[in-house]
Design an enzyme around this catalytic site. Structure first.
Site, mmCIF file in Angstrom:
data_model
loop_
_atom_site.group_PDB
_atom_site.id
_atom_site.type_symbol
_atom_site.label_atom_id
_atom_site.label_comp_id
_atom_site.label_asym_id
_atom_site.label_seq_id
_atom_site.Cartn_x
_atom_site.Cartn_y
_atom_site.Cartn_z
ATOM 1 N N LYS A 89 1.231 -1.198 -0.026
ATOM 2 C CA LYS A 89 -0.055 -0.157 0.049
ATOM 3 C C LYS A 89 1.094 1.689 0.472
ATOM 4 C CE LYS A 89 -4.673 1.573 2.240
ATOM 5 N NZ LYS A 89 -5.241 1.215 3.524
HETATM 6 C C1 E4P Z 1 -8.582 2.440 3.178
HETATM 7 O O1 E4P Z 1 -7.237 1.400 3.176
HETATM 8 C C2 E4P Z 1 -8.100 2.838 4.685
HETATM 9 O O2 E4P Z 1 -7.518 2.162 5.318
HETATM 10 C C3 E4P Z 1 -9.634 3.270 5.484
HETATM 11 O O3 E4P Z 1 -10.367 3.032 4.479
HETATM 12 C C4 E4P Z 1 -9.491 4.460 5.630
HETATM 13 O O4 E4P Z 1 -10.564 4.984 6.338
HETATM 14 P P1 E4P Z 1 -11.522 6.140 7.499
HETATM 15 O O5 E4P Z 1 -11.797 6.912 6.503
HETATM 16 O O6 E4P Z 1 -12.602 5.358 8.117
HETATM 17 O O7 E4P Z 1 -9.568 5.728 8.215
#
Ligand code: E4P
Length: 217
Positions: free
Chosen positions: A87
């Site tokens: 990522k």
């Molecule tokens: C994406 O991979 C992130 O981990 C995640 O969806 C972030 O979400 P949030 O806005 O609820 O922290």
């Protein structure tokens, strides 16, 4: 549509896996910290545990922000397990790194995407997944679902292979709306998946069926 769970909580990952509909897991440093997983060795160990629970893709986020650092970290993460997806944040060095990883056959998830232009760049660089954060856009009074629709249109126009991973999903309606628009994947909390099960008429109907069955027994 693939279902990923957005957590580093092993119990919740197991629960979603047991439901039989889980296709993968996304994590990020904040989700790790929320579970008390800190320090590089513990984080690496945690990724391995997650890979043992699920059969699908597991996103592991780099914390470097320079090209060389992202490459080094990403290559190490990719070696951990064949389910690992590196990522990478949507920054200039991140885009360059995604191109490098793509050329090497290392799968990536381009994270922290908030515009169609960023998603176009991620696809051009060869990202496996692009993660538009719909909940965080909603939080600032911007239509997160509209971004998913824009990216869908652009990717379909040119036949990009990059999969749209609707991220920052907060609830069940986000899941349904993303499915209507044609997101390839959604990642959300366990509650957003389990919420799909629920309908009061199902509960009422089942209670009536069971009560009627008991009449003759
Ligand atoms: C994406 O991979 C992130 O981990 C995640 O969806 C972030 O979400 P949030 O806005 O609820 O922290």
């Amino acid at each position: 549509m693939k279902f990923f769970i957005d957590t580093a909580n092993l119990d919740q990952i197991k629960e979603a896996q047991d439901l039989g509909v889980l296709d993968g897991v996304t994590t990020n440093p904040s989700l790790m910290a929320k579970e008390g997983i800190t320090g590089n060795d513990n984080i690496i160990n945690h990724y391995k545990k997650i890979c043992e629970i699920v059969t699908g893709d597991v996103s592991a986020e780099v914390i470097s922000t320079d090209y060389e650092g992202i490459i080094k970290e990403g290559e190490e993460l990719a070696k951990l397990h064949d389910q690992i997806i590196v990522k990478v944040p949507m920054i200039k060095d991140g885009v360059k790194a995604i191109k490098y990883f793509s050329d090497k056959g290392i799968k990536t998830n381009c994270t922290l995407v908030f515009s169609a232009g960023q998603a176009l760049l991620a696809a051009k660089a060869g990202a496996t997944y692009v993660s538009p954060f719909i909940g965080r856009l909603d939080d600032i009074s911007t239509d997160g679902l509209n971004l998913i629709a824009e990216i869908r249109l652009i990717y379909d126009n040119y036949g990009f292979d990059t999969q749209i991973l609707a991220a920052s999903v907060r609830h069940t309606m986000h899941v349904i709306d993303c499915a209507k628009i044609g997101a390839d994947v959604m990642t959300g909390p366990l509650s957003s998946i389990e919420g799909l099960l629920k309908h009061p008429l199902t509960d009422i109907g089942l209670a009536k069926f069971l009560a009627d069955y008991k009449k003759g027994n």
